[in-house]
Motif scaffolding. Structure first.
Motif, short mmCIF file in Angstrom:
data_model
loop_
_atom_site.label_atom_id
_atom_site.label_comp_id
_atom_site.label_asym_id
_atom_site.label_seq_id
_atom_site.Cartn_x
_atom_site.Cartn_y
_atom_site.Cartn_z
N LEU A 14 0.83 -1.21 0.00
CA LEU A 14 0.00 0.00 0.00
C LEU A 14 0.86 1.25 0.00
O LEU A 14 0.56 2.22 -0.71
CB LEU A 14 -0.92 -0.01 1.22
CG LEU A 14 -1.87 1.18 1.37
CD1 LEU A 14 -2.80 1.29 0.16
CD2 LEU A 14 -2.68 1.08 2.65
N ILE A 15 1.94 1.25 0.78
CA ILE A 15 2.84 2.41 0.82
C ILE A 15 3.48 2.63 -0.54
O ILE A 15 3.56 3.77 -1.03
CB ILE A 15 3.91 2.20 1.91
CG1 ILE A 15 3.29 2.35 3.29
CG2 ILE A 15 5.06 3.20 1.73
CD1 ILE A 15 4.25 2.08 4.42
N LEU A 16 3.93 1.56 -1.17
CA LEU A 16 4.54 1.69 -2.49
C LEU A 16 3.53 2.19 -3.51
O LEU A 16 3.88 2.99 -4.40
CB LEU A 16 5.13 0.35 -2.93
CG LEU A 16 6.33 -0.16 -2.14
CD1 LEU A 16 6.85 -1.47 -2.73
CD2 LEU A 16 7.45 0.88 -2.12
N PHE A 17 2.29 1.74 -3.39
CA PHE A 17 1.26 2.21 -4.32
C PHE A 17 1.01 3.71 -4.14
O PHE A 17 0.91 4.45 -5.13
CB PHE A 17 -0.04 1.42 -4.10
CG PHE A 17 -1.17 1.86 -4.99
CD1 PHE A 17 -1.22 1.46 -6.31
CD2 PHE A 17 -2.18 2.68 -4.50
CE1 PHE A 17 -2.27 1.87 -7.15
CE2 PHE A 17 -3.22 3.10 -5.32
CZ PHE A 17 -3.26 2.69 -6.65
N THR A 23 3.66 9.14 -10.26
CA THR A 23 4.21 8.67 -11.54
C THR A 23 3.17 7.97 -12.39
O THR A 23 3.36 7.82 -13.60
CB THR A 23 5.40 7.71 -11.29
OG1 THR A 23 4.92 6.55 -10.57
CG2 THR A 23 6.48 8.39 -10.47
N MET A 24 2.07 7.52 -11.77
CA MET A 24 1.04 6.80 -12.51
C MET A 24 -0.08 7.70 -13.00
O MET A 24 -0.86 7.31 -13.86
CB MET A 24 0.45 5.69 -11.63
CG MET A 24 1.43 4.58 -11.29
SD MET A 24 0.62 3.16 -10.49
CE MET A 24 -0.01 3.92 -9.00
N ILE A 25 -0.16 8.91 -12.47
CA ILE A 25 -1.23 9.84 -12.84
C ILE A 25 -0.68 10.92 -13.76
O ILE A 25 0.35 11.53 -13.48
CB ILE A 25 -1.87 10.48 -11.60
CG1 ILE A 25 -2.50 9.41 -10.71
CG2 ILE A 25 -2.91 11.50 -12.00
CD1 ILE A 25 -3.09 9.95 -9.43
N LYS A 32 -8.77 17.00 -21.37
CA LYS A 32 -9.04 17.54 -20.04
C LYS A 32 -9.50 16.44 -19.09
O LYS A 32 -10.55 16.53 -18.44
CB LYS A 32 -10.07 18.67 -20.11
CG LYS A 32 -9.60 19.88 -20.89
CD LYS A 32 -10.64 20.98 -20.88
CE LYS A 32 -10.14 22.19 -21.67
NZ LYS A 32 -11.14 23.29 -21.68
N SER A 33 -8.72 15.40 -19.02
CA SER A 33 -9.05 14.25 -18.18
C SER A 33 -7.79 13.70 -17.54
O SER A 33 -6.67 14.01 -17.95
CB SER A 33 -9.73 13.15 -19.02
OG SER A 33 -8.86 12.69 -20.04
N ILE A 34 -8.00 12.90 -16.52
CA ILE A 34 -6.89 12.26 -15.80
C ILE A 34 -6.66 10.86 -16.37
O ILE A 34 -7.60 10.09 -16.53
CB ILE A 34 -7.19 12.18 -14.30
CG1 ILE A 34 -7.34 13.59 -13.71
CG2 ILE A 34 -6.08 11.42 -13.57
CD1 ILE A 34 -7.71 13.60 -12.24
N GLN A 35 -5.42 10.56 -16.66
CA GLN A 35 -5.08 9.26 -17.21
C GLN A 35 -4.24 8.48 -16.20
O GLN A 35 -3.36 9.03 -15.55
CB GLN A 35 -4.31 9.40 -18.52
CG GLN A 35 -5.14 9.98 -19.66
CD GLN A 35 -4.36 10.05 -20.96
OE1 GLN A 35 -3.14 9.95 -20.97
NE2 GLN A 35 -5.07 10.22 -22.07
N TRP A 36 -4.54 7.20 -16.08
CA TRP A 36 -3.83 6.32 -15.17
C TRP A 36 -2.92 5.39 -15.95
O TRP A 36 -3.33 4.83 -16.96
CB TRP A 36 -4.81 5.49 -14.35
CG TRP A 36 -5.61 6.30 -13.37
CD1 TRP A 36 -6.73 7.03 -13.65
CD2 TRP A 36 -5.34 6.46 -11.99
NE1 TRP A 36 -7.19 7.65 -12.52
CE2 TRP A 36 -6.36 7.31 -11.47
CE3 TRP A 36 -4.36 5.99 -11.13
CZ2 TRP A 36 -6.40 7.68 -10.13
CZ3 TRP A 36 -4.41 6.35 -9.80
CH2 TRP A 36 -5.41 7.19 -9.31
#
Length: 287
Positions: A14-17, A23-25, A32-36
């Motif tokens: 969980l901490i690593l996530f 870096t993942m977002i 105009k959107s958020i990409q994962w």
């Protein structure tokens, strides 16, 4: 033992996530959107573990400088640990003293009214109001009680400690005061009063011993409140604590190191408070 190991593994993942989230977002300006980008998570974790296995804690940004985590983590860890430890100690001490041993005094009723009023105000607002009051005190008296410099010395310790203690004190005092009135109505307390036992003896030998399990059970909640405020206080007051690694970088290495350090601080504070409660019992109750 197997369950403990399983919990530690889950917490570590969980901490690593959480550390890898920056870096993942990414933000797509066109849509105009958020990409994962979850595909980057395994690579980030692999790189983190690889650097740790080589004895390298990585670097973090401090303004325009890139500093080594290994060089600064010792002092920052001690600073956050001192603030956390004494903040929680103050919260538990004040709550026990006013909630049990001084509960019958008139000043405790005034203190309880103040606590009830303050408990309705969000923690962030209380911290800001305390800072404004500290600035006013400096203007009125010339006495500096707050410093926004990372090299402020004792001013970066005692004032943040008081701010850290506010939320845990509000929570713990309310809990102890409620349990005190519940315990005071029990038959064994009435029997002790009828036998003419001293009030302080009753509080030590009966009331505290029956409230202690509730204090220990909610100690994790108290520490979590202190940790939450530690993030706010260190950031606003520019304290050189462990949260600098979290706020000063978007890379997984310093954020993960900071979060893991916060976990160790919480564990140390928890064990220390448990030890102090045990010593208090041995010194004042079982003598």
């Amino acid at each position: 033992m197997a369950r403990f190991v399983q919990q530690m593994v889950i917490i570590f993942i969980l901490i690593l996530f959480l550390a890898a989230l920056p870096t993942m977002i990414s933000i797509n300006m066109e849509e105009k959107s958020i990409q994962w980008s979850f595909s980057q998570f395994p690579a980030a974790v692999s790189d983190f573990i690889s650097q740790l296995s080589q004895g390298n804690l990585g670097t973090y940004q401090l303004g325009l400088q890139e500093r080594s985590i290994a060089q600064d983590i010792g002092d920052n860890f001690i600073t956050s640990l001192i603030i956390m430890f004494f903040g929680v100690v103050i919260a538990v001490f004040i709550s026990v003293i006013f909630g049990i041993f001084l509960s019958r005094l008139r000043m405790t009723k005034i203190f309880r009214m103040m606590m009830n009023v303050l408990s309705t105000i969000p923690d962030f607002i209380l911290i800001v109001l305390a800072m404004l009051l500290a600035i006013k005190i400096y203007k009125w008296t010339g006495i500096r009680v707050i410093s926004l410099r990372p090299d402020g010395g004792a001013l970066n310790i005692w004032f943040p400690t008081l701010l850290i203690a506010v939320a845990p004190t509000l929570y713990m005092f309310k809990l102890i005061a409620e349990k005190y009135y519940q315990t005071s109505g029990e038959d064994y307390i009435r029997t002790a009063v009828a036998k003419g036992m001293n009030v302080h003896t009753i509080n030590f030998q009966h009331v505290f011993k029956n409230i202690e399990p509730f204090i220990i059970a909610d100690l994790v909640k108290v520490i979590s409140l202190a940790i939450g405020n530690l993030f706010i206080v260190e950031y606003i007051l520019n304290v050189s604590g462990i949260t600098k690694f979290i706020f000063q970088s978007t890379e997984i290495q310093p954020i993960a190191i900071g979060l893991i350090s916060m976990l160790f601080i919480s564990f140390i504070v928890y064990l220390s408070i448990r030890l102090l409660i045990y010593l208090f019992k041995r010194g004042f109750i079982y003598e």
